[in-house]
Design a protein around this motif. Structure first.
Motif, PDB file in Angstrom:
ATOM      1  N   TYR A 161      10.592   2.405  -1.679  1.00 52.20           N
ATOM      2  CA  TYR A 161       9.671   3.096  -2.573  1.00 52.20           C
ATOM      3  C   TYR A 161       8.718   2.090  -3.196  1.00 52.20           C
ATOM      4  O   TYR A 161       9.160   1.129  -3.835  1.00 52.20           O
ATOM      5  N   ARG A 162       7.423   2.297  -3.023  1.00 54.73           N
ATOM      6  CA  ARG A 162       6.454   1.432  -3.721  1.00 54.73           C
ATOM      7  C   ARG A 162       6.557   1.632  -5.220  1.00 54.73           C
ATOM      8  O   ARG A 162       6.443   0.686  -5.993  1.00 54.73           O
ATOM      9  N   ASP A 163       6.731   2.882  -5.634  1.00 51.54           N
ATOM     10  CA  ASP A 163       6.926   3.207  -7.044  1.00 51.54           C
ATOM     11  C   ASP A 163       8.289   3.856  -7.164  1.00 51.54           C
ATOM     12  O   ASP A 163       8.491   5.004  -6.748  1.00 51.54           O
TER      13      ASP A 163
ATOM     14  N   ARG B 166       0.847  -1.196   0.000  1.00 46.51           N
ATOM     15  CA  ARG B 166       0.000   0.000   0.000  1.00 46.51           C
ATOM     16  C   ARG B 166       0.882   1.245   0.000  1.00 46.51           C
ATOM     17  O   ARG B 166       1.915   1.278   0.662  1.00 46.51           O
ATOM     18  N   TYR B 167       0.444   2.244  -0.767  1.00 46.73           N
ATOM     19  CA  TYR B 167       1.084   3.557  -0.710  1.00 46.73           C
ATOM     20  C   TYR B 167       0.008   4.614  -0.924  1.00 46.73           C
ATOM     21  O   TYR B 167      -1.183   4.305  -0.841  1.00 46.73           O
ATOM     22  N   SER B 168       0.409   5.863  -1.125  1.00 41.55           N
ATOM     23  CA  SER B 168      -0.578   6.941  -1.151  1.00 41.55           C
ATOM     24  C   SER B 168      -1.558   6.812  -2.309  1.00 41.55           C
ATOM     25  O   SER B 168      -2.626   7.426  -2.279  1.00 41.55           O
ATOM     26  N   GLN B 169      -1.219   6.009  -3.316  1.00 38.23           N
ATOM     27  CA  GLN B 169      -2.095   5.849  -4.469  1.00 38.23           C
ATOM     28  C   GLN B 169      -3.042   4.655  -4.356  1.00 38.23           C
ATOM     29  O   GLN B 169      -3.882   4.440  -5.224  1.00 38.23           O
ATOM     30  N   GLY B 170      -2.895   3.859  -3.299  1.00 40.90           N
ATOM     31  CA  GLY B 170      -3.796   2.722  -3.132  1.00 40.90           C
ATOM     32  C   GLY B 170      -3.065   1.455  -2.734  1.00 40.90           C
ATOM     33  O   GLY B 170      -1.877   1.462  -2.404  1.00 40.90           O
ATOM     34  N   HIS B 171      -3.796   0.333  -2.789  1.00 49.00           N
ATOM     35  CA  HIS B 171      -3.304  -0.973  -2.350  1.00 49.00           C
ATOM     36  C   HIS B 171      -3.401  -1.936  -3.522  1.00 49.00           C
ATOM     37  O   HIS B 171      -4.435  -2.021  -4.187  1.00 49.00           O
ATOM     38  N   GLY B 172      -2.309  -2.659  -3.815  1.00 49.70           N
ATOM     39  CA  GLY B 172      -2.353  -3.577  -4.947  1.00 49.70           C
ATOM     40  C   GLY B 172      -1.292  -4.649  -4.860  1.00 49.70           C
ATOM     41  O   GLY B 172      -0.372  -4.599  -4.019  1.00 49.70           O
ATOM     42  N   HIS B 173      -1.403  -5.652  -5.746  1.00 48.18           N
ATOM     43  CA  HIS B 173      -0.497  -6.791  -5.750  1.00 48.18           C
ATOM     44  C   HIS B 173       0.942  -6.354  -5.996  1.00 48.18           C
ATOM     45  O   HIS B 173       1.220  -5.487  -6.827  1.00 48.18           O
TER      46      HIS B 173
ATOM     47  N   ASP C 116       7.819  16.451 -11.858  1.00 51.67           N
ATOM     48  CA  ASP C 116       7.403  16.416 -10.462  1.00 51.67           C
ATOM     49  C   ASP C 116       7.210  14.958 -10.079  1.00 51.67           C
ATOM     50  O   ASP C 116       7.036  14.101 -10.946  1.00 51.67           O
ATOM     51  N   LEU C 117       7.243  14.681  -8.787  1.00 48.79           N
ATOM     52  CA  LEU C 117       7.175  13.308  -8.304  1.00 48.79           C
ATOM     53  C   LEU C 117       5.991  13.132  -7.361  1.00 48.79           C
ATOM     54  O   LEU C 117       5.717  13.989  -6.518  1.00 48.79           O
ATOM     55  N   LEU C 118       5.305  12.007  -7.492  1.00 50.06           N
ATOM     56  CA  LEU C 118       4.186  11.724  -6.597  1.00 50.06           C
ATOM     57  C   LEU C 118       4.632  11.611  -5.144  1.00 50.06           C
ATOM     58  O   LEU C 118       3.859  11.867  -4.226  1.00 50.06           O
ATOM     59  N   GLY C 119       5.891  11.234  -4.950  1.00 51.51           N
ATOM     60  CA  GLY C 119       6.384  11.113  -3.587  1.00 51.51           C
ATOM     61  C   GLY C 119       6.325  12.416  -2.815  1.00 51.51           C
ATOM     62  O   GLY C 119       6.222  12.420  -1.585  1.00 51.51           O
ATOM     63  N   ASP C 120       6.371  13.550  -3.526  1.00 53.16           N
ATOM     64  CA  ASP C 120       6.248  14.843  -2.860  1.00 53.16           C
ATOM     65  C   ASP C 120       4.858  15.055  -2.293  1.00 53.16           C
ATOM     66  O   ASP C 120       4.650  15.926  -1.446  1.00 53.16           O
ATOM     67  N   TYR C 121       3.890  14.287  -2.785  1.00 57.82           N
ATOM     68  CA  TYR C 121       2.491  14.483  -2.413  1.00 57.82           C
ATOM     69  C   TYR C 121       1.944  13.321  -1.586  1.00 57.82           C
ATOM     70  O   TYR C 121       0.738  13.219  -1.394  1.00 57.82           O
ATOM     71  N   ASP C 122       2.827  12.452  -1.101  1.00 52.26           N
ATOM     72  CA  ASP C 122       2.377  11.250  -0.408  1.00 52.26           C
ATOM     73  C   ASP C 122       1.401  11.567   0.726  1.00 52.26           C
ATOM     74  O   ASP C 122       0.322  10.988   0.820  1.00 52.26           O
TER      75      ASP C 122
ATOM     76  N   GLU D 170       8.537   7.179  -9.198  1.00 54.31           N
ATOM     77  CA  GLU D 170       7.840   8.318  -8.599  1.00 54.31           C
ATOM     78  C   GLU D 170       8.363   8.658  -7.210  1.00 54.31           C
ATOM     79  O   GLU D 170       7.956   9.658  -6.622  1.00 54.31           O
ATOM     80  N   LYS D 171       9.259   7.813  -6.670  1.00 53.67           N
ATOM     81  CA  LYS D 171       9.774   7.997  -5.317  1.00 53.67           C
ATOM     82  C   LYS D 171       8.637   8.141  -4.308  1.00 53.67           C
ATOM     83  O   LYS D 171       8.655   8.980  -3.407  1.00 53.67           O
ATOM     84  N   SER D 172       7.631   7.290  -4.467  1.00 54.10           N
ATOM     85  CA  SER D 172       6.486   7.286  -3.571  1.00 54.10           C
ATOM     86  C   SER D 172       6.642   6.110  -2.613  1.00 54.10           C
ATOM     87  O   SER D 172       6.805   4.959  -3.039  1.00 54.10           O
ATOM     88  N   ARG D 173       6.564   6.373  -1.321  1.00 50.91           N
ATOM     89  CA  ARG D 173       7.008   5.417  -0.313  1.00 50.91           C
ATOM     90  C   ARG D 173       5.978   4.334  -0.002  1.00 50.91           C
ATOM     91  O   ARG D 173       4.768   4.562  -0.056  1.00 50.91           O
ATOM     92  N   THR D 174       6.489   3.164   0.364  1.00 49.58           N
ATOM     93  CA  THR D 174       5.646   2.066   0.841  1.00 49.58           C
ATOM     94  C   THR D 174       5.153   2.387   2.250  1.00 49.58           C
ATOM     95  O   THR D 174       5.940   2.745   3.127  1.00 49.58           O
ATOM     96  N   LEU D 175       3.838   2.238   2.456  1.00 47.68           N
ATOM     97  CA  LEU D 175       3.234   2.535   3.749  1.00 47.68           C
ATOM     98  C   LEU D 175       2.748   1.281   4.469  1.00 47.68           C
ATOM     99  O   LEU D 175       2.542   1.307   5.682  1.00 47.68           O
TER     100      LEU D 175
END
Length: 567
Positions: free
Chosen positions: A101-103, A63-70, A470-476, A106-111
């Motif tokens: 990073y989940r992605d 799971r990360y800020s964009q949702g939960h998936g396989h 821009d990176l989604l990780g900035d908006y987590d 995008e440097k979007s972190r695993t939560l």
């Protein structure tokens, strides 16, 4: 109220053409560092606290800020890593690896990390979801496993053999062992089950096709071996039907998905599912169906999708709904259909140049009754295939990666930057997949909203920014608050009334703006976000959004100075 406003905000950004900024205009907070492997420690114990040695802990979703998936194991996961199982030691401890990073791009972190835990003598009722990062050892208590024997009875059939019998069940261990069962004398044995209420459906397969079914049984299991059960099986039935005459013939690329209707329940339920072709004349036959089970159906052709009678065709929804029919299936079904509208998506760069070979995709969903949801018409799966699949997660992923029909909801732009997809009436999110360009971030997401109506000429212009702008990780954290609030921190922040009020104010200001990307509007809105995080006690996030607001003010000052000098 907040979610409906957010939908309007995204639509406004698209409709007004102010959804994109050039690379030098964007406020980029660079997140440094490459992908790294992190670990979370788990301790697996029995109910009496004794450690369980040899339990296999398998991460399967993130799971990360964009949702939960396989978390894909085929080497194509966005984390650029593959999941690996860990085995507990004599103290019941294991370290589970996951991507920082989940992605990765995008440097979007695993939560959060979701794991299955398997052991020959113990079991769990569901998957385990672990918030990360964590300095603590995550405790997992397993229960002694249950086993049960079934004696199938197939009357008046001299060709019946016991190895033809498979057992569908609601226990989640089936995801790991693909409904494994054993033949023991004149019975079928199922092991490693979780004690408690469990659904079972016995099915006889001949050459891979179901010929007989039991009734759907609910058994209250206790730890250890349970009392054997004699199970009569009855011949399968077929469900004939046709598409409504409103669909022109010949029908092209027609297919139906059918599923049993589980009772509404807080626990996992067993469902039987299958799919079939629709012939050119609009007729179909759903074969090998449990005769006492209600059926829910969705379906697609090249021009239509199945539409439940009596539902509102003008509903603005991301979710389709199945047609439900109860047994007996004495008369052929007639399925009403809903038109899929041709949608033109014009993809351009910031300077209005068309961008070719860009993949554009929508993901309209279906909401199955009492079960869950999936992308409408994908994947096409049959329960009869589950028993030979070594891994059900991989089976479903392969069906998604190798569709049997061309996608109606995805297309690549031509050299003029034009993609053509088909969608029902409603509001749908559009996404792009390209190595060069991407949709600019709006409220922490990379998509745009498209309104599809019954009128002709459904079209939209989508302008893209260079990749990496821009990176989604900035908006987590912002995305975690305004979309879903499904993480531990998001839930904490959303629980503060003053923070919800601030976020609603942020949405309202952008919604009411004639030009949502006006630096003046963004400066004010970003300060609102900063105040919200300050009230939540997150000083770092508050400072980041304050810097964003100041940059917008600088941009506004420069624009005013430039305008005055030109005059």
């Amino acid at each position: 109220m907040r979610l409906s406003l957010l939908a309007i905000v995204v639509w406004l950004c698209v409709a007004t053409g102010h959804c994109s900024l050039s690379a030098d205009e964007n406020d980029l907070f660079t997140i440094v560092g490459e992908q790294t492997i992190q670990t979370v420690s788990v301790e697996v114990t029995a109910p009496n606290g004794d450690p369980i040695k040899g339990a296999v802990v398998t991460p399967w979703a993130l799971r990360y800020s964009q949702g939960h998936g396989h978390w894909l194991s085929n080497g194509k996961d966005r984390s650029e890593m593959m999941p690996e199982s860990a085995r507990t030691n004599e103290d019941g401890l294991a370290n589970v690896s996951y991507p920082f990073y989940r992605d990765a791009s995008e440097k979007s972190r695993t939560l959060q990390v979701s794991v299955h835990v398997r052991h020959e003598s113990f079991s769990l009722p569901d998957a385990i979801h672990i918030d990360v990062p964590s300095d603590d050892v995550f405790a997992i208590e397993m229960q002694p496993a249950a086993s049960i024997l079934f004696r199938p009875i197939v009357p008046n059939d001299d060709d019946f053999t016991l190895d033809q019998i498979q057992v569908l069940r609601s226990d989640i261990g089936s995801w790991e062992n693909s409904y494994r069962r054993e033949i023991q004398d004149d019975q079928v044995r199922v092991n490693q089950l979780y004690p408690g209420a469990t659904d079972f459906l016995l099915v006889r397969l001949v050459d891979g096709k179901p010929t007989h079914f039991s009734e759907m049984m609910e058994v209250e299991l206790k730890p250890g071996m349970n009392t054997p059960v004699d199970v009569p099986l009855h011949p399968a039935t077929s469900v004939p039907g046709k598409l409504a005459d409103s669909v022109s013939r010949p029908v092209i690329d027609g297919r139906l998905l059918a599923m049993t209707v589980p009772p509404k329940s807080a626990r996992e339920r067993a469902t039987w599912q299958t799919w079939t072709h629709v012939d050119a004349d609009g007729t179909f036959l759903i074969e090998g169906w449990p005769r006492d089970q209600s059926i829910q159906i969705i379906g697609l052709t090249k021009t239509h999708r199945v539409h439940p009678t009596g539902s509102d065709p003008k509903r603005s929804s991301r979710l389709g709904n199945p047609v439900m029919v109860d047994p007996p299936f004495d008369t052929p079904l007639i399925l009403e259909m809903e038109t899929l509208h041709v949608c033109q998506v014009q993809v351009q760069s910031l300077d209005d140049k068309p961008l070719g070979d860009v993949k554009v995709t929508a993901y309209p969903n279906v909401l199955w009754t009492n079960w869950g949801s999936q992308v409408y018409g994908t994947p096409l799966t049959r329960s009869a295939d589950f028993f030979d699949a070594p891994n059900l997660l991989a089976y479903f992923q392969n069906r998604r990666d190798q569709p049997r029909f061309p996608s109606l909801f995805s297309d690549r732009t031509n050299r003029n930057g034009l993609a053509t997809i088909k969608l029902p009436v409603g509001t749908w999110g559009l996404y792009v997949d390209d190595d060069r360009y991407e949709i600019p971030i709006v409220l922490g997401r990379r998509n745009v909203q498209m309104e599809v109506s019954d009128d002709t000429g459904n079209s939209i212009v989508v302008r893209l920014v260079p990749k990496g702008t821009d990176l989604l990780g900035d908006y987590d954290k912002l995305a975690g608050v305004v979309f879903g609030c499904s993480t531990r921190e998001g839930e904490r922040i959303c629980a503060l009334p003053e923070v919800r009020e601030k976020m609603d104010e942020f949405v309202r200001r952008i919604q009411e703006a004639k030009a949502p990307q006006d630096p003046k509007i963004l400066a004010e809105a970003f300060m609102v976000v900063s105040d919200a995080f300050l009230k939540a006690g997150d000083q770092d996030e508050a400072a980041k959004w304050r810097r964003k607001a100041l940059k917008m003010k600088v941009k506004l000052t420069r624009a005013i100075s430039k305008e005055e000098s030109s005059n």
